[in-house]
Design a protein around this motif. Structure first.
Motif, short mmCIF file in Angstrom:
data_model
loop_
_atom_site.label_atom_id
_atom_site.label_comp_id
_atom_site.label_asym_id
_atom_site.label_seq_id
_atom_site.Cartn_x
_atom_site.Cartn_y
_atom_site.Cartn_z
N ILE A 220 11.96 23.85 31.28
CA ILE A 220 10.95 23.31 32.20
C ILE A 220 10.30 24.42 33.00
CG2 ILE A 220 12.52 22.87 34.15
CD1 ILE A 220 10.91 20.18 34.47
N ASN A 221 11.03 25.51 33.25
CA ASN A 221 10.44 26.61 34.00
C ASN A 221 9.37 27.34 33.19
OD1 ASN A 221 11.85 26.17 36.32
ND2 ASN A 221 13.44 27.68 35.91
N ILE A 222 9.51 27.36 31.87
CA ILE A 222 8.47 27.96 31.02
C ILE A 222 7.14 27.27 31.28
CG2 ILE A 222 7.63 28.10 28.64
CD1 ILE A 222 10.49 28.71 27.78
N PHE A 223 7.17 25.93 31.28
CA PHE A 223 5.94 25.18 31.49
C PHE A 223 5.48 25.27 32.94
CE2 PHE A 223 7.79 23.10 27.72
CZ PHE A 223 6.70 23.22 26.86
N ASN A 224 6.42 25.33 33.88
CA ASN A 224 6.04 25.50 35.28
C ASN A 224 5.35 26.83 35.51
OD1 ASN A 224 6.93 23.03 36.33
ND2 ASN A 224 9.01 23.78 36.63
N PHE A 225 5.88 27.89 34.90
CA PHE A 225 5.26 29.20 35.04
C PHE A 225 3.90 29.24 34.35
CE2 PHE A 225 9.67 30.90 35.80
CZ PHE A 225 9.42 31.30 37.10
N LEU A 226 3.76 28.51 33.24
CA LEU A 226 2.45 28.40 32.60
C LEU A 226 1.46 27.70 33.53
CD1 LEU A 226 3.33 27.47 28.90
CD2 LEU A 226 2.21 29.56 29.69
N MET A 227 1.93 26.64 34.18
CA MET A 227 1.07 25.88 35.10
C MET A 227 0.54 26.78 36.21
SD MET A 227 0.09 22.63 35.53
CE MET A 227 -0.64 21.57 36.79
N ILE A 228 1.40 27.65 36.72
CA ILE A 228 1.01 28.55 37.80
C ILE A 228 0.32 29.79 37.28
CG2 ILE A 228 1.88 29.98 39.69
CD1 ILE A 228 4.16 27.99 40.02
N GLY A 229 0.83 30.32 36.16
CA GLY A 229 0.36 31.62 35.69
C GLY A 229 -0.95 31.61 34.95
#
Length: 490
Positions: free
Chosen positions: A72-81
């Motif tokens: 889930i952090n992969i997608f969270n970092f994509l959302m922010i990054g």
């Protein structure tokens, strides 16, 4: 639902093959499982549980805790990054301009520019699919309970830890009214098959409203009405000026709620911040950039926040119903592009002195194309499209439906994964994400279809369904997948 394509997209796809799908799939694929359950992780980190027939229930999936956090952090970092990394496009554009015209170096940089632009667009959409599935798989499988929970999450700041939310003494008045009015129970009684049938019908009605409202709200430039039609033109002119302003204020308010909810989720899941003041401050800044400064990266974030929550709300609980709904939605997507003309696809409806003369307001010749072009060419921000830009030019666009509707499948197979205990099995969620990326890649090889655009679902859905069906068939889980019911799981 249209993938607007650049003329160099086919050339870019040659590089796209070796870069985007492979690396993304390797990043998203599940590592070997080691006996811990997803229930243990969520009890420890978020206390998120699913509800079955009104009872708290934890779905078990043998998994390494660190692996699940990374997913889930992969997608969270994509959302922010992703908004941050958009600086690469103006940098590459300036570099290309500084090189010798038509030189090999310039062509290489231009190719890299368009490849990265297309990859960026699909990274936005796959982030929606991933976040919607990972969060939605721990939402209630019952429609009424899920809508109630998401409404509370949107309007208020309930605890994201399920146990604390259920143990609280007081409930907001709006949420309490949903529970006491019987609406929640009525929604819970709506069958999955009925939901699957209503969804494409509802989407079609929304498209029809959007299409037929375009020529009515567009200004009738160059038309000189006679005395009988003057009052009609005056009313139309007044409404065409007032409605967009009212709509902008209303949209900004609603999208601020969705953005605040997403900012809170990101802050909680990444353990960054848990402050109402900070959430609202960040949300207001992002929405302001999207509406007033017309910054396309801010508009994408707002659209993604909207899409993730909507995708979590429209889940279906049976695989056959999902197959049927996705088939109908794909047919609707293709029909709205290839067969249904735009409401304003003719230059002139009538030319007599006593008739209203309608000018063609859009180069798009299809219903879906006309709606997309209206959003892209509007002077104000209208949510519904993910976009990329190269300088001041549109690099590409993708409808939110091309991420929201595939999430039906990804969320369901994620639930199925969580109910399995085999440590050696292949994750169908990872397979669905891989199928989604392959469908996006297939869009790059499809020919440009005039100004009508490209119905991306006709590529994405077959690849996703084909991948999931093939993987489950090989693993011997096809029958179990077909019969799986989240509400019946104990």
């Amino acid at each position: 639902m249209i993938a607007m394509k650049h003329r160099l997209a086919v050339l870019a796809a040659c590089f796209f093959i070796g870069i985007h799908p492979v690396s993304a799939f390797q990043t998203l694929k599940f590592s070997r499982l080691h006996g811990r359950t997803i229930a243990e992780q969520y009890c420890r980190d978020t206390k998120a549980t699913s509800w079955v027939n009104g009872q708290t229930k934890l779905f078990a999936l043998p998994s390494n805790v660190e692996t699940n956090e990374k997913q889930i952090n992969i997608f969270n970092f994509l959302m922010i990054g992703l908004p941050v990394t958009s600086f690469i496009f103006p940098a590459l554009l300036q570099l290309a301009k500084s090189l010798t015209p038509n030189s090999l170096e310039q062509l290489t940089v231009i190719t890299a520019l368009f490849v990265s632009n297309r990859a960026y667009l699909y990274a936005l959409s796959v982030t929606i699919v991933g976040l919607a599935a990972l969060r939605g798989s721990v939402d209630s499988p019952q429609l009424g309970q899920r809508i109630t929970d998401l409404t509370e999450e949107l309007l208020y700041r309930p605890s994201l830890e399920r146990e604390e939310r259920d143990d609280k003494v007081s409930t907001p008045a709006v949420i309490e009214s949903l529970k006491t009015s019987g609406l929640k129970e009525s929604l819970d009684q709506v069958s999955t098959e009925t939901q699957a049938l209503i969804l494409p019908i509802f989407v079609s009605v929304l498209l029809a409203i959007s299409v037929f409202s375009i020529p009515f709200w567009n200004e009738l430039s160059g038309v000189v009405p006679n005395d009988e039609l003057t009052p009609i033109f005056n009313i139309q002119e007044l409404l065409s000026k007032a409605i967009p302003q009212i709509s902008q204020v209303w949209n900004a308010f609603l999208l601020a709620l969705f953005t605040r909810s997403e900012v809170r989720r990101l802050g909680r899941e990444l353990s960054v911040v848990d402050s109402a003041f900070v959430e609202w401050a960040v949300a207001i800044v992002i929405v302001s950039f999207a509406f007033f400064s017309q910054i396309w990266t801010a508009q994408n974030f707002v659209n993604m926040a909207l899409a993730v929550l909507v995708a979590r709300s429209i889940q279906l609980g049976k695989f056959p119903a999902i197959v049927g709904a996705l088939s109908l939605l794909t047919l609707y997507d293709a029909t709205s592009v290839f067969l249904i003309p735009a409401a304003n696809a003719v230059d002139v409806i009538a030319r007599s002195q006593d008739s209203i003369m309608l000018a063609n307001a859009s180069p798009a010749s299809s219903a879906m194309g006309s709606v997309a072009m209206q959003k892209l060419t509007s002077g104000t921000f209208q949510p519904g499209l993910l976009v990329t830009k190269i300088g001041n030019q549109l690099g590409g666009s993708l409808g939110l439906g091309d991420a929201v509707f595939p999430s039906l499948l990804s969320t369901f197979v994620r639930r199925f994964d969580m109910a399995q205990e085999d440590e050696e099995r292949v994750s169908l969620f990872a397979v669905s994400i891989g199928g989604y990326l392959l469908g996006c890649l297939a869009c790059e090889f499809a020919p440009l279809i005039s100004s009508s655009g490209l119905p991306a679902l006709i590529f994405i859905i077959p690849f996703m369904l084909g991948s999931v069906l093939a993987a489950s068939s090989v693993s011997g889980e096809l029958t179990s997948l077909w019969q799986f019911d989240p509400e019946a799981e104990k």
